[in-house]
Write a protein that holds these residues in place. Structure first.
Motif, PDB file in Angstrom:
ATOM      1  N   THR A  47       0.802  -1.196  -0.004  1.00 23.26           N
ATOM      2  CA  THR A  47       0.030  -0.053   0.144  1.00 23.26           C
ATOM      3  C   THR A  47       0.707   1.217  -0.033  1.00 23.26           C
ATOM      4  O   THR A  47       1.735   1.379   0.932  1.00 23.26           O
ATOM      5  CB  THR A  47      -0.892  -0.021   1.143  1.00 23.26           C
ATOM      6  OG1 THR A  47      -1.775  -1.280   1.236  1.00 23.26           O
ATOM      7  CG2 THR A  47      -1.876   1.013   1.206  1.00 23.26           C
ATOM      8  N   ILE A  48       0.801   1.916  -1.000  1.00 25.93           N
ATOM      9  CA  ILE A  48       1.644   3.098  -1.172  1.00 25.93           C
ATOM     10  C   ILE A  48       0.944   4.307  -0.988  1.00 25.93           C
ATOM     11  O   ILE A  48      -0.011   4.754  -1.797  1.00 25.93           O
ATOM     12  CB  ILE A  48       2.399   2.955  -2.790  1.00 25.93           C
ATOM     13  CG1 ILE A  48       3.024   1.669  -3.206  1.00 25.93           C
ATOM     14  CG2 ILE A  48       3.260   4.154  -2.960  1.00 25.93           C
ATOM     15  CD1 ILE A  48       4.161   1.315  -2.285  1.00 25.93           C
ATOM     16  N   ASP A  49       1.545   5.479  -0.250  1.00 24.42           N
ATOM     17  CA  ASP A  49       0.748   6.700  -0.214  1.00 24.42           C
ATOM     18  C   ASP A  49       1.761   7.533  -1.009  1.00 24.42           C
ATOM     19  O   ASP A  49       2.977   7.664  -0.213  1.00 24.42           O
ATOM     20  CB  ASP A  49       0.755   7.077   1.104  1.00 24.42           C
ATOM     21  CG  ASP A  49      -0.656   6.842   1.581  1.00 24.42           C
ATOM     22  OD1 ASP A  49      -1.672   6.944   1.057  1.00 24.42           O
ATOM     23  OD2 ASP A  49      -0.931   6.166   2.986  1.00 24.42           O
ATOM     24  N   ALA A  50       1.651   8.065  -1.911  1.00 21.33           N
ATOM     25  CA  ALA A  50       2.457   8.977  -2.668  1.00 21.33           C
ATOM     26  C   ALA A  50       2.033  10.346  -2.537  1.00 21.33           C
ATOM     27  O   ALA A  50       0.831  10.849  -2.372  1.00 21.33           O
ATOM     28  CB  ALA A  50       2.529   8.543  -4.099  1.00 21.33           C
ATOM     29  N   SER A  51       3.286  11.258  -2.689  1.00 19.21           N
ATOM     30  CA  SER A  51       3.039  12.877  -2.559  1.00 19.21           C
ATOM     31  C   SER A  51       3.665  13.534  -3.461  1.00 19.21           C
ATOM     32  O   SER A  51       4.969  13.323  -3.532  1.00 19.21           O
ATOM     33  CB  SER A  51       3.303  13.164  -1.114  1.00 19.21           C
ATOM     34  OG  SER A  51       2.968  12.441   0.001  1.00 19.21           O
ATOM     35  N   PRO A  52       3.149  14.330  -4.313  1.00 16.48           N
ATOM     36  CA  PRO A  52       4.101  15.265  -4.898  1.00 16.48           C
ATOM     37  C   PRO A  52       4.406  16.320  -4.194  1.00 16.48           C
ATOM     38  O   PRO A  52       4.309  16.598  -3.025  1.00 16.48           O
ATOM     39  CB  PRO A  52       2.590  15.876  -6.064  1.00 16.48           C
ATOM     40  CG  PRO A  52       1.646  15.947  -5.174  1.00 16.48           C
ATOM     41  CD  PRO A  52       1.699  14.749  -4.543  1.00 16.48           C
ATOM     42  N   ALA A  53       5.014  17.196  -4.816  1.00 12.96           N
ATOM     43  CA  ALA A  53       5.679  18.622  -4.070  1.00 12.96           C
ATOM     44  C   ALA A  53       4.294  19.305  -3.397  1.00 12.96           C
ATOM     45  O   ALA A  53       3.394  19.362  -4.125  1.00 12.96           O
ATOM     46  CB  ALA A  53       6.322  19.577  -5.169  1.00 12.96           C
ATOM     47  N   PHE A  55       2.074  20.002   0.259  1.00 13.81           N
ATOM     48  CA  PHE A  55       1.366  19.613   1.547  1.00 13.81           C
ATOM     49  C   PHE A  55       0.655  18.400   1.439  1.00 13.81           C
ATOM     50  O   PHE A  55      -0.295  18.363   0.716  1.00 13.81           O
ATOM     51  CB  PHE A  55       0.654  20.616   2.316  1.00 13.81           C
ATOM     52  CG  PHE A  55       0.219  20.553   3.517  1.00 13.81           C
ATOM     53  CD1 PHE A  55       1.176  20.411   4.718  1.00 13.81           C
ATOM     54  CD2 PHE A  55      -0.982  20.080   3.771  1.00 13.81           C
ATOM     55  CE1 PHE A  55       0.720  20.059   5.947  1.00 13.81           C
ATOM     56  CE2 PHE A  55      -1.390  19.586   5.179  1.00 13.81           C
ATOM     57  CZ  PHE A  55      -0.404  19.578   6.187  1.00 13.81           C
ATOM     58  N   GLU A  56       1.261  17.426   2.161  1.00  7.85           N
ATOM     59  CA  GLU A  56       0.370  16.238   2.117  1.00  7.85           C
ATOM     60  C   GLU A  56       0.089  16.007   3.574  1.00  7.85           C
ATOM     61  O   GLU A  56       0.941  15.699   4.496  1.00  7.85           O
ATOM     62  CB  GLU A  56       1.075  14.907   1.695  1.00  7.85           C
ATOM     63  CG  GLU A  56       0.604  13.589   1.904  1.00  7.85           C
ATOM     64  CD  GLU A  56      -0.519  13.533   0.995  1.00  7.85           C
ATOM     65  OE1 GLU A  56      -1.457  12.409   1.206  1.00  7.85           O
ATOM     66  OE2 GLU A  56      -0.827  14.108   0.130  1.00  7.85           O
ATOM     67  N   GLY A  57      -1.087  15.818   4.195  1.00  5.74           N
ATOM     68  CA  GLY A  57      -1.408  15.660   5.317  1.00  5.74           C
ATOM     69  C   GLY A  57      -2.890  15.666   5.943  1.00  5.74           C
ATOM     70  O   GLY A  57      -3.315  15.232   6.718  1.00  5.74           O
ATOM     71  N   GLY A  58      -3.569  16.271   4.761  1.00  5.34           N
ATOM     72  CA  GLY A  58      -5.004  16.323   4.966  1.00  5.34           C
ATOM     73  C   GLY A  58      -5.556  14.847   4.381  1.00  5.34           C
ATOM     74  O   GLY A  58      -4.746  14.154   4.120  1.00  5.34           O
ATOM     75  N   PRO A 110      -4.332  18.372  -7.135  1.00  9.89           N
ATOM     76  CA  PRO A 110      -3.012  19.015  -6.818  1.00  9.89           C
ATOM     77  C   PRO A 110      -1.872  18.785  -7.722  1.00  9.89           C
ATOM     78  O   PRO A 110      -0.816  19.221  -8.042  1.00  9.89           O
ATOM     79  CB  PRO A 110      -2.582  18.708  -5.153  1.00  9.89           C
ATOM     80  CG  PRO A 110      -4.004  18.142  -4.446  1.00  9.89           C
ATOM     81  CD  PRO A 110      -4.685  17.660  -5.575  1.00  9.89           C
ATOM     82  N   ALA A 111      -1.849  17.410  -8.198  1.00  4.62           N
ATOM     83  CA  ALA A 111      -0.983  16.782  -9.148  1.00  4.62           C
ATOM     84  C   ALA A 111      -1.896  15.853  -9.976  1.00  4.62           C
ATOM     85  O   ALA A 111      -2.811  15.011  -9.369  1.00  4.62           O
ATOM     86  CB  ALA A 111       0.218  16.279  -8.608  1.00  4.62           C
ATOM     87  N   VAL A 112      -1.570  15.199 -11.004  1.00  4.61           N
ATOM     88  CA  VAL A 112      -2.125  14.457 -11.798  1.00  4.61           C
ATOM     89  C   VAL A 112      -1.314  13.559 -12.774  1.00  4.61           C
ATOM     90  O   VAL A 112      -0.130  13.861 -13.175  1.00  4.61           O
ATOM     91  CB  VAL A 112      -2.971  14.875 -12.986  1.00  4.61           C
ATOM     92  CG1 VAL A 112      -3.741  13.947 -14.137  1.00  4.61           C
ATOM     93  CG2 VAL A 112      -4.077  15.951 -12.568  1.00  4.61           C
ATOM     94  N   THR A 520       2.799  18.719  10.632  1.00  5.55           N
ATOM     95  CA  THR A 520       2.613  17.562   9.648  1.00  5.55           C
ATOM     96  C   THR A 520       3.340  17.660   8.478  1.00  5.55           C
ATOM     97  O   THR A 520       3.594  16.576   7.930  1.00  5.55           O
ATOM     98  CB  THR A 520       0.931  17.822   9.410  1.00  5.55           C
ATOM     99  OG1 THR A 520       0.323  17.966  10.479  1.00  5.55           O
ATOM    100  CG2 THR A 520       0.351  16.828   8.413  1.00  5.55           C
ATOM    101  N   ALA A 521       3.615  18.843   8.195  1.00  7.92           N
ATOM    102  CA  ALA A 521       4.677  19.083   7.003  1.00  7.92           C
ATOM    103  C   ALA A 521       5.855  18.364   7.191  1.00  7.92           C
ATOM    104  O   ALA A 521       6.389  17.819   5.975  1.00  7.92           O
ATOM    105  CB  ALA A 521       4.645  20.723   6.601  1.00  7.92           C
ATOM    106  N   ARG A 522       6.300  18.364   8.227  1.00  6.12           N
ATOM    107  CA  ARG A 522       7.696  17.613   8.641  1.00  6.12           C
ATOM    108  C   ARG A 522       7.773  15.983   8.250  1.00  6.12           C
ATOM    109  O   ARG A 522       8.736  15.521   8.291  1.00  6.12           O
ATOM    110  CB  ARG A 522       7.971  17.955  10.200  1.00  6.12           C
ATOM    111  CG  ARG A 522       8.411  19.302  10.289  1.00  6.12           C
ATOM    112  CD  ARG A 522       8.536  19.405  11.671  1.00  6.12           C
ATOM    113  NE  ARG A 522       9.864  18.962  12.318  1.00  6.12           N
ATOM    114  CZ  ARG A 522      10.003  18.856  13.499  1.00  6.12           C
ATOM    115  NH1 ARG A 522       9.128  19.350  14.506  1.00  6.12           N
ATOM    116  NH2 ARG A 522      11.117  18.108  14.079  1.00  6.12           N
ATOM    117  N   GLN A 523       6.397  15.539   8.119  1.00  4.08           N
ATOM    118  CA  GLN A 523       6.201  14.162   7.779  1.00  4.08           C
ATOM    119  C   GLN A 523       6.852  13.835   6.341  1.00  4.08           C
ATOM    120  O   GLN A 523       7.146  12.739   5.912  1.00  4.08           O
ATOM    121  CB  GLN A 523       4.757  13.665   7.860  1.00  4.08           C
ATOM    122  CG  GLN A 523       4.258  13.597   9.136  1.00  4.08           C
ATOM    123  CD  GLN A 523       2.679  13.284   9.472  1.00  4.08           C
ATOM    124  OE1 GLN A 523       2.210  13.170  10.354  1.00  4.08           O
ATOM    125  NE2 GLN A 523       2.407  12.907   8.168  1.00  4.08           N
TER     126      GLN A 523
END
Lengths: 627, 182
Positions: A47-53, A55-58, A110-112, A520-523
């Motif tokens: 299970t992969i949680d990916a984040s673009p540049a 804020f990820e946390g909401g 936020p990204a596609v 949260t951003a520091r995650q």
């Protein structure tokens, strides 16, 4: 001398099927290893949680996946793993990654990640692939000497096959994917065993899909039905521990396009999709019994006018959501929304201007999204503003307010400082591209993302009586705000025939905002980078050596748990550097392919989640048939 | 670090002659490692096939060997090392050829039953390298002397070094094989 570019726009990244083969991509989640400036985290490696540049946390996923123009609804209560999708990797023709805010048929993201799949080109076509992998680190013969360590077997396998064909303008194909992944890391296996299911460490996915289509000169249509069922372990962040579940994704729909005979006439396209995402804890005797089912149906109609270099699009769309939690009815568990969207674009050689607008109205109030982007010679910039719905801002808590009682059943001291509401967003990206002929190109960029009325969880994860991590308190703060700002750089250098060097780096940090926003951003690590040297000999032999790196990250929520040694938790994730090398060779005139990839060649411990596995050296072998 | 070096070698390698080589070698254990405190690897043999590519050659090899326990209570280990590798060769005067390569291998192990444990099998990932010096003595035949090093990626890595020599037979690449490699 490096001259300013004229016709190069590097704000988006395109990965071809050859790129994926060369890099040894096995599962869809592996795409994010190649995506410039993205990070990903995982507890068990599947299970992969990916984040673009940014804020990820909401609760909302930080990106959208579009397959053949159809937006995929694959998020469950704030967790969105691309490996849930049924698409076989070998059926990918190319992937385009927009790492900045974008509108997709009226939907803000936020990204596609936009995936274009292969379609059959011959009367009968078969494409199949088998991948097997294993991680190094078993005790081997030393298991007999009193110096033994646990066995390691994580990667498992992934097999897929697609049979299709084309007759005239009609085509059809059917695929099946079966994958297995073993969670045998000592950081997670011991606590999963306590959850009570014998084969819990085996994550198993089965995914059939069917497509039919018509490609006529003026009309095209694609209909699809896709499903995946995964026996897995779900991690609702607000609980701080996992629940064994059966997870299901079912999607069906179609997309039709009508193109007129003359260039002055508008073209039309319409799509209809219905997607069900379900987690069923009762099926696997999971506690608490988090049974959850969300059905999302969407229909849209779009008209396009293309006159020379100008493009105008107008569309309408309707959305219907229905949610159920086991046998318990949820208050306000279904609603309908409607909206309009528009795009105005103008292109002239090196210049491009695009304006996107979407307005929605329905339950949860009105929402909007605006994106304006402009590329003029070497400079590109875009600004975006959006207001999202409440259930997107904090899905788990939104549905708890409507009757989802799993948090309360778990005996968690959970509370909210107010009602979940939609959040608003303003962001901007600016980049400059430089280019020297076809040998060198680079883009330097900067970005900022401002969030308001964010719903953020303040978690404290400790340990239960057995020493396993569990949330001791969870409080939702629905009106947090903050700004993330950063910079990025991508560059590619053509060294010699068949040999290319490509690198990317991204930096970001919380520039402004509340303490919870900053925590949260520091995650997410501040620095992420990747450099890859790719080599090709003819059309059949490809190799790549890559170095991935990321800086440290801090998950304060797990600080309490990390003080208990038996939790194997670590709130401070150290930065790491990993080297990968992979080879891919086609045989028999591109009918057979063999691939061999080594991940984390230096055998350094890599961890991406405070209670997740520690990745080590892994070997992956692939065999592919294309007939 | 064999594979990154191999990658660099690929970039520098020159095209190989279109000849397939089959090599049979006799090898003996020539190293010392923690493993040797518990087991003694016996003599072994290796069958290797070298197929030329546009750059260098690809190698497929199999090497069986048995390790006798040097302490009571330990099982005898019968191992088969199957390797896939890539390498390059350099030709010298006096019909000499230096062949070097990097290998990725799977070590298939069968542990004999002991007093308190049943027979069991396991396989492990390994990396290694080979170097050999060949001298041809007929149109198809050559003799070789060489060394093979292998590191098995267990939790406590095991290093093996084997040295020995053998005979190699070379022949023109069959058309079906050349077509398959396209």
């Amino acid at each position: 001398m490096i001259a300013a570019a004229c016709a190069l726009f590097l704000a988006s990244q395109t990965l071809t099927a050859a790129d994926l083969e060369r890099a040894g991509v096995v599962r869809l989640g592996d795409l994010f290893r190649l995506a410039d400036g993205w990070t990903s985290s995982s507890i068990e490696g599947f299970t992969i949680d990916a984040s673009p540049a940014g804020f990820e946390g909401g609760g909302a996923p930080g990106y959208a996946i579009v397959i053949d123009g159809v937006l995929q609804e694959f998020a469950i209560l704030g967790t969105s793993s691309p490996n849930r999708l049924p698409l076989p990797v070998e059926m990918i023709d190319h992937v385009t990654i927009e790492s900045k805010p974008t509108l997709v048929r009226g939907r803000f993201a936020p990204a596609v990640v936009s995936i274009t799949s292969r379609r059959p080109a011959a009367r009968i076509q078969l494409r199949a692939r088998h991948v097997a992998g294993s991680e190094a680190g078993d005790p081997g013969p030393f298991q007999f000497t009193g110096d033994t360590t646990p066995n390691v077997e994580r990667f498992g396998f992934e097999s897929s096959a697609t049979l299709g064909g084309r007759g005239g303008s009609f085509w059809s194909d059917a695929s099946f994917v079966r994958a297995r992944h073993y969670a045998s890391d000592e950081a997670i296996l011991s606590r999963w065993t306590v959850l009570g299911v014998d084969d819990l460490h085996v994550i198993e996915k089965k995914a059939p899909s069917l497509r039919i289509g018509v490609d006529a000169p003026r009309v095209s249509f694609t209909g699809f039905a896709r499903a995946s069922t995964i026996d897995e372990v779900f991690f609702p962040r607000a609980l701080g521990r996992e629940i064994p579940v059966e997870s299901a994704f079912k999607s069906w729909g179609g997309r039709a396009e009508w193109r007129p005979g003359t260039s002055r006439s508008p073209s039309f396209d319409a799509s209809l999709t219905s997607t069900t995402n379900e987690i069923d804890a009762s099926e696997r005797e999971g506690e608490p019994a988090l049974d959850w089912k969300k059905t999302s149906s969407a229909a849209d109609f779009r008209a396009r006018w293309e006159r020379g270099a100008q493009l105008t699009e107008l569309g309408v769309r309707a959305l219907y959501h229905e949610v159920a939690a086991g046998e318990r009815p949820l208050r306000g568990d279904s609603w309908t929304r409607g909206g309009v969207f528009a795009r105005l674009a103008a292109r002239a050689s090196a210049d491009e201007t695009v304006f996107d607008l979407a307005l929605d109205r329905g339950r949860g109030g009105a929402t909007y999204a605006i994106v304006f982007s402009r590329t003029r010679r070497a400079i590109d910039f875009s600004i975006a503003a959006a207001k999202t719905r409440g259930e997107e801002a904090a899905p788990f808590w939104y549905w708890r307010e409507r009757g989802l009682s799993a948090i309360d059943e778990a005996g968690l001291a959970a509370g909210s400082r107010g009602d979940v509401q939609g959040s608003s967003f303003v962001g901007g990206d600016l980049g400059i591209t430089v280019r020297e002929g076809s040998r060198f190109d680079a883009r330097l960029g900067t970005f900022a993302r401002r969030h308001r009325d964010l719903a953020l969880e303040e978690l404290r994860v400790g340990a239960d009586s057995l020493g396993f991590p569990i949330a001791t308190s969870a409080t939702l703060h629905p009106q947090e705000e903050g700004t993330i700002a950063g910079a990025s750089a991508t560059a590619s250098l053509h060294i010699a025939r068949g040999i290319d060097l490509r690198g990317s780096w991204r930096f970001q940090d919380a520039a402004l905002g509340s303490n919870l926003f900053r925590d949260t951003a520091r995650q997410n690590p501040k620095h992420v980078g990747r450099v890859a040297l790719a080599a090709s000999w003819g059309a059949s032999f490809h190799a790549e050596i890559a170095v991935r790196a990321r800086s440290s990250a801090v998950w304060l929520a797990f600080a309490e748990a990390s003080r208990v040694p038996t939790t194997f938790a670590d709130a401070d994730l150290p930065g790491w550097v990993a080297a990968d090398i992979s080879f891919s060779k086609w045989f028999a005139h591109r009918r057979l392919r063999a691939g061999l990839a080594f991940r984390d060649l230096l055998d350094r411990p890599l961890r991406t989640h405070p209670i997740g596995e520690v990745e080590r050296l892994t070997v992956v072998a692939q065999a592919e048939v294309a007939l | 670090m064999f594979l990154p070096l191999a990658f660099a070698a690929i970039l520098a390698a020159t095209p190989s002659p279109r000849r397939v080589t089959v090599e049979l070698s006799a090898l003996t254990d020539a190293g010392h490692d923690d493993f040797h405190d518990f087991w003694s690897p016996g003599a072994s043999g290796e069958l290797a096939v070298f197929v030329p590519l546009s750059r260098g050659f690809v190698e497929v090899a199999a090497q069986p060997f048995s390790s006798a326990p040097s302490q009571t209570g330990l099982p005898r280990i019968r191992s088969l090392v199957t390797s896939l590798g890539w390498g390059a060769s350099l030709t010298f005067p006096a019909r000499l050829r230096l062949r070097v390569g990097a290998r990725a291998a799977v070590v298939w192990m069968l542990f004999d039953a002991t007093a308190d444990r049943e027979e069991q099998d396991e396989n492990e990932l390994a990396f290694g390298a080979r170097a050999s010096l060949e001298r041809s003595f007929a149109s198809h035949w050559s003799a070789e002397l060489g060394v093979r090093a292998l590191r098995m990626q267990t939790h406590r890595p095991i290093d093996w070094v084997f040295a020995g020599g053998g005979l190699a037979y070379s022949f023109a690449m069959p058309r079906w094989l050349a077509g398959f490699l396209e």
